[in-house]
Design an enzyme around this catalytic site. Structure first.
Site, PDB file in Angstrom:
ATOM      1  CD  GLU A 124      -3.013  -1.155   2.230  1.00 18.63           C
ATOM      2  OE1 GLU A 124      -2.900  -0.317   3.123  1.00 18.63           O
ATOM      3  OE2 GLU A 124      -3.927  -1.978   2.173  1.00 18.63           O
ATOM      4  CD  GLU A 129      -4.142  -5.938   3.360  1.00 21.21           C
ATOM      5  OE1 GLU A 129      -4.988  -5.125   3.801  1.00 21.21           O
ATOM      6  OE2 GLU A 129      -2.912  -5.797   3.502  1.00 21.21           O
TER       7      GLU A 129
HETATM    8  O1  IFM Z   1      -4.809  -3.737   8.749  1.00 20.88           O
HETATM    9  C1  IFM Z   1      -4.673  -3.097   7.526  1.00 20.88           C
HETATM   10  C2  IFM Z   1      -3.472  -3.625   6.770  1.00 20.88           C
HETATM   11  O2  IFM Z   1      -2.297  -3.515   7.519  1.00 20.88           O
HETATM   12  C3  IFM Z   1      -3.283  -2.856   5.495  1.00 20.88           C
HETATM   13  N1  IFM Z   1      -4.489  -2.834   4.712  1.00 20.88           N
HETATM   14  C4  IFM Z   1      -5.721  -2.460   5.401  1.00 20.88           C
HETATM   15  C5  IFM Z   1      -5.879  -3.292   6.656  1.00 20.88           C
HETATM   16  C6  IFM Z   1      -7.201  -2.928   7.367  1.00 20.88           C
HETATM   17  O3  IFM Z   1      -7.253  -1.577   7.657  1.00 20.88           O
END
Ligand code: IFM
Length: 464
Positions: free
Chosen positions: A171, A363
């Site tokens: 990210e 994710e």
């Molecule tokens: O927990 C985070 C993760 O570390 C990075 N992406 C979003 C998740 C949820 O907010």
């Protein structure tokens, strides 16, 4: 014909069903075995930076309970797991000396996963930069990208015989935005120019590391970034100003990263916005875009929700603003709109704009605060409904041709949610903070049955 909710849906045979975590969020044991300090250790000590004064000092204690957590995954029956290596465990000073105990730890963890038939997907950088590098300027400095490539090379040499897929950076937009523009994440900076500089250096770091990986000559090794992708939806789709604003927001959040990595250079519209906001982008040097685009083997999709965008109002220096979600759309426990259709559209759009690049959902998940009831079980029906909706969307995207290879649920286990501390619970597995006792939630059992069968049951129906 579009499948109905009452249909069972079969996923491709080789589809990977996984879970996802990151080092600082689960490991704890922050001073064990020579680990150096990270920027998050330091940030957590700033009064008011993290809710409730929470820190990652203990987290899920996974550094010590790795075997227990692997056994949990084996019980669930998931065949893949994404986790990150803590750079300060491997190079406590962020450069030079390699800490053998850190390498040994991840050796054991990777071997443990493989022994259970769980394929590792390893992230190199999920935000725990060694403090020693921050003291030298952190990601503002180009040199950090070079240090990252050296660290990546150490990891490829140590684990590359067993790990095929690598997420280099997690990210980059969030690192720039929350860490350097808004000061809400480590290292807590509030400087717009720093934020765009950092984002460039993160992309450069990715390109240099991908080069290191491919220089090692393992044909099937792959590197990619996990992007935080937020579809930008016009507040009023019939209003051309809102439509243009949404396209601008998409440039800021999504295209600014995807385009250069996939050989299109920085998008011109957004480059103009950035130059108006911070002046010349003098940190972009000759040859950088070639390095950034040199090789990316998959797109990691971190998807949670959308952004509704309207013209004007000012989201930071931009001529657009994020509008509140719709009243008729359900939300997670954090108030994020639940919009699986936008995940489908996003996957199809990635396939259209970056054709032929494999997609991994690195994710996706939701916060719900359910805990063990009188029967000891965690009946988190809302998470099951969330999963069901998003996986139906993934299935539709695959049917439309998007090359989605796998889904890694965020998260395996309730963990440290950065500035929000331990309040939000994202896990398929519940953790009792006082005892570290793990309880597989109903969603975890449901997801495990799905992983085993590859068949999403009819909505509301049971796995056979
Ligand atoms: O927990 C985070 C993760 O570390 C990075 N992406 C979003 C998740 C949820 O907010």
């Amino acid at each position: 014909m579009t499948p109905a909710d009452s249909d069972a849906l079969r996923f491709p045979d080789r589809f990977r069903w996984g879970t996802s975590t990151s080092s600082y969020q689960v490991e704890g044991a922050v001073s064990a075995d020579g680990r150096g300090e990270s920027i998050w250790d330091r940030f957590c000590r700033v009064p008011g930076a993290v809710e409730n004064g929470d820190t990652g000092d203990v987290a899920c204690d996974q550094y010590r309970r790795g075997a227990e957590d692997i056994a949990l995954m084996a019980r669930l029956g998931t065949g893949a797991h994404r986790f990150s290596l803590a750079w300060p465990r491997i190079q406590p000073d962020g450069r030079g000396r390699v800490e053998k105990r850190g390498i040994d730890h991840y050796d054991r963890f990777i071997d443990g996963l493989l022994a259970e038939g769980i394929t590792p997907l390893v992230t190199l950088y999920h935000w725990d930069l060694p403090s020693a590098l921050q003291d030298a300027g952190g990601w503002r400095e180009r040199d950090t990208a070079k240090r990252f490539a050296e660290y990546a090379a150490v990891c490829f040499d140590a684990f590359g015989d067993r790990v095929r897929d690598w997420v280099t950076i997690n990210e980059p937009w969030i690192v720039g935005l929350l860490g350097h523009q808004l000061g809400l994440h480590a290292p807590g900076e509030e400087d717009l120019k720093a934020s765009v500089t950092v984002m460039h250096h993160l992309l450069l770091a990715h390109g240099l590391a991908a080069g290191e990986l491919h220089a090692r000559g393992r044909d099937d090794a792959r590197a990619g970034i996990a992007y935080s992708l937020f579809p930008s939806v016009p507040d009023d789709p019939a209003d051309p100003a809102d439509v243009a604003a949404a396209a601008g927001s998409d440039g800021y959040v999504n295209r600014w990263f995807l385009d250069p990595v996939h050989g299109r250079g920085y998008p011109e519209d957004m480059r103009e916005h950035w130059e108006r906001a911070v002046g010349e982008l003098d940190f972009v040097r000759d040859g950088d875009l070639g390095t950034i685009a040199s090789r990316s083997d998959f797109i990691g999709v971190n998807y949670y929700t959308r952004r509704i965008i309207g013209a004007g109002g000012g989201d930071g220096p931009w001529p657009w603003s994020v509008r509140p979600g719709r009243d008729d759309v359900e939300r997670t426990g954090l108030g994020w709109e639940i919009v699986p259709d936008d995940l489908e559209r996003l996957l199809v759009r990635l396939h259209r704009d970056y054709p032929g690049v494999p997609l991994l959902i690195t994710e996706n998940g939701a916060v719900y605060d359910d805990g063990p009831g009188d029967d000891g079980a965690v009946h988190d029906e809302r998470r099951i409904a969330f999963l069901d909706g998003h996986l139906r969307a993934v299935h539709r995207a695959i049917a439309a041709g998007a090359p989605v290879e796998g889904y890694y649920h965020w998260s395996l286990i309730d963990n440290f949610e950065w500035a929000m501390g331990y309040r939000p619970r994202f896990g398929l597995v519940h953790i009792d903070r006082a005892t570290q006792r793990r309880t597989v939630k109903d969603s975890g059992l449901w997801y495990g049955r799905l992983a085993a069968s590859g068949v999403l049951p009819p909505r509301g129906g049971a796995h056979r």
